[in-house]
Enzyme design. Structure first.
Site, mmCIF file in Angstrom:
data_model
loop_
_atom_site.group_PDB
_atom_site.id
_atom_site.type_symbol
_atom_site.label_atom_id
_atom_site.label_comp_id
_atom_site.label_asym_id
_atom_site.label_seq_id
_atom_site.Cartn_x
_atom_site.Cartn_y
_atom_site.Cartn_z
ATOM 1 N N TYR A 52 -6.958 32.262 -18.820
ATOM 2 C CA TYR A 52 -6.542 32.998 -17.630
ATOM 3 C C TYR A 52 -7.596 34.031 -17.305
ATOM 4 C CZ TYR A 52 -1.860 31.851 -15.933
ATOM 5 O OH TYR A 52 -0.792 31.264 -15.318
ATOM 6 N N GLU A 54 -7.464 36.280 -14.087
ATOM 7 C CA GLU A 54 -7.124 36.881 -12.804
ATOM 8 C C GLU A 54 -8.123 37.980 -12.453
ATOM 9 O OE1 GLU A 54 -3.114 38.213 -12.744
ATOM 10 O OE2 GLU A 54 -2.290 36.235 -12.327
ATOM 11 N N ASP A 198 -15.039 25.206 9.635
ATOM 12 C CA ASP A 198 -14.404 24.459 8.550
ATOM 13 C C ASP A 198 -15.224 23.187 8.343
ATOM 14 O OD1 ASP A 198 -12.892 22.822 6.905
ATOM 15 O OD2 ASP A 198 -10.982 23.305 7.874
ATOM 16 N N THR A 224 -14.127 22.327 1.354
ATOM 17 C CA THR A 224 -13.737 21.780 0.068
ATOM 18 C C THR A 224 -15.016 21.464 -0.703
ATOM 19 O OG1 THR A 224 -13.600 19.600 1.091
ATOM 20 C CG2 THR A 224 -11.536 20.829 0.826
ATOM 21 N N LYS A 227 -15.250 15.550 -1.406
ATOM 22 C CA LYS A 227 -15.737 14.837 -0.216
ATOM 23 C C LYS A 227 -17.250 14.618 -0.309
ATOM 24 C CE LYS A 227 -11.966 16.465 2.756
ATOM 25 N NZ LYS A 227 -11.394 17.701 2.164
ATOM 26 N N ARG A 233 -12.301 18.554 -7.037
ATOM 27 C CA ARG A 233 -11.358 18.924 -5.982
ATOM 28 C C ARG A 233 -11.168 20.434 -6.005
ATOM 29 N NH1 ARG A 233 -9.328 14.409 -3.799
ATOM 30 N NH2 ARG A 233 -7.903 15.649 -2.540
#
Length: 417
Positions: A52, A54, A198, A224, A227, A233
């Protein structure tokens, strides 16, 4: 506790093995998909998944993040170098969340967004009424010209003047032509709007020099990382330094908790791969292949939206050749023949989104496998033969066997290094 996956869960192994065979033995032409490299997949399955972290490098809410800081900082620096961005946030889990973060950072609910209509090539997050964007914000939509099926910048300027949006979104998921980002900047400046590019579909093309670059003209760029970019991903946000704090706060703690450091490490690897000379050649081949596939489909009697493609994808208008066959039916017929595409609306489509009158095809995955223009001619002929013989299972089965044999010439893992 330390058993192999095959010992722990043979059922999952069986499913994965079956999909490996599917990916090897079919022609995968969905333009939003790609094969990640071995290196990307290796680090994504690493021990970095256990931590983790954060917060951001140097400002974590958990101890033990020294090396998490290193890998996230590395991903940021590589993304900045690759795209020439002033600030980068590599934490968004998905493209939709990246766009949501930008809206959260720069807008208030009820503000006006000018985005591309979903039915004419835009994305859900560009203002579709079924999406958070269409529910939380006042949406004005642009589309394509009825004759050219391309975006008319004069019309975009007119809509901007009429609606006075606070944010303009340039980008699409089903638009086969280039974007002139300088012209979009002029429209945004004319009404005092932020400009968001985008580039989820075309990020790899941009990194490889095969598409115009939005970074010099945009306030914010989202993408992203799979692609055409061929990473894991996930997503990232690039912006001018003046918006850095707002963007970072919108991602965390505004919309997300702990980032996925194993995936961020995989992005770092993908950015390194994208900086190599071979990547530029690869992106150029994606475009060459798309043009070759489009040209052969046209020769075979198909009408393509806008008459062709400038990028990695194309849209087939089925109504011009098979008036009664929907996109959904055609995609199913092609899957029966070992060819994977997706149904898609075409501009001014009379059918519903679950049915559609079109197909969307792209060349990233077949290019990753090493296929070139001559292979695109063969693929177009497979598509034509399958749809012509769609009423006979024996024909589709025969084509499936031909496709499988064809695919053996291009083993997927030979091209994933």
């Amino acid at each position: 506790m330390n058993k192999l996956l095959s010992e722990v869960d043979p059922q999952v192994v069986e499913i994965t093995t079956k999909d490996l065979a599917r990916q090897q033995n079919t022609l995968m032409l969905i333009p939003s998909e790609n094969y990640a490299s071995r290196a990307v997949m290796e680090i994504q399955g690493s021990i970095l998944a256990n931590k983790y972290a954060e917060g951001y490098p140097g400002e974590r809410y958990y101890n033990g993040c020294e090396f998490m800081d290193e890998v996230e900082s590395l991903a940021i620096d590589r993304a900045k170098a690759l795209f020439g961005a002033e600030h980068v946030n590599v934490q968004p889990h998905a493209g939709s969340q990246a766009n949501m973060a930008v809206y959260h950072a720069l807008l208030q609910p009820g503000d006006t967004i000018l985005g591309m209509s979903l039915s004419q090539g835009g994305h859900l997050t560009h203002g579709a009424h079924v999406n958070f964007s269409g529910n939380l914000y006042n949406i004005a939509a642009y589309g394509v010209d009825a004759d050219t099926e391309q975006i008319d910048m004069d019309d975009v300027g007119r809509l901007a003047e009429e609606h006075r949006p606070k944010l303009i979104v340039v980008g699409a998921t089903a638009y086969p032509r280039h974007f002139d980002f300088a012209s979009w900047r002029q429209v945004a400046d004319s009404v005092g709007a932020y400009l968001l590019a985008d580039i989820a579909h075309i990020a790899g093309l941009i990194a490889g020099g095969a598409h115009p670059d939005p970074v010099p003209y945009s306030d914010v760029v989202t993408t992203t990382t799979h692609k055409t970019l061929r990473g894991p991903r996930g997503a990232m946000i690039m912006c001018r330094s003046e918006y850095a704090d707002k963007i970072d706060r919108a991602v965390f703690p505004g919309l997300q908790g702990g980032p996925f450091l194993h995936t961020i490490a995989a992005r770092a690897v993908a950015f390194k791969e994208a900086s190599e000379p071979e990547f530029k050649k690869y992106q150029g081949q994606i475009v060459k292949n798309a043009k070759a596939l489009a040209a052969r489909l046209i020769e075979n009697g198909f009408r393509l939206v806008s008459g062709g493609t400038d990028n990695h994808l194309m849209l087939i208008d089925l109504t011009s050749k098979y008036e009664k066959m929907s996109g959904r039916q055609a995609a199913d017929h092609l899957e029966d023949a070992g060819i994977i595409v997706n149904k898609n609306t075409i501009p001014f489509d009379k059918r519903k989104p679950r049915t559609t009158s079109g197909l969307r095809l792209g060349t990233p995955m077949v290019t990753t496998r090493g296929m070139e223009e001559d292979a695109m001619v063969q693929i177009a002929d497979f598509i034509t033969e399958a749809l012509e013989g769609r009423q006979k299972n024996s024909i589709k089965q025969r084509i499936q066997e031909k496709v499988k044999e064809f695919c053996t010439q291009f083993p997927i893992y030979e091209y994933l290094n």
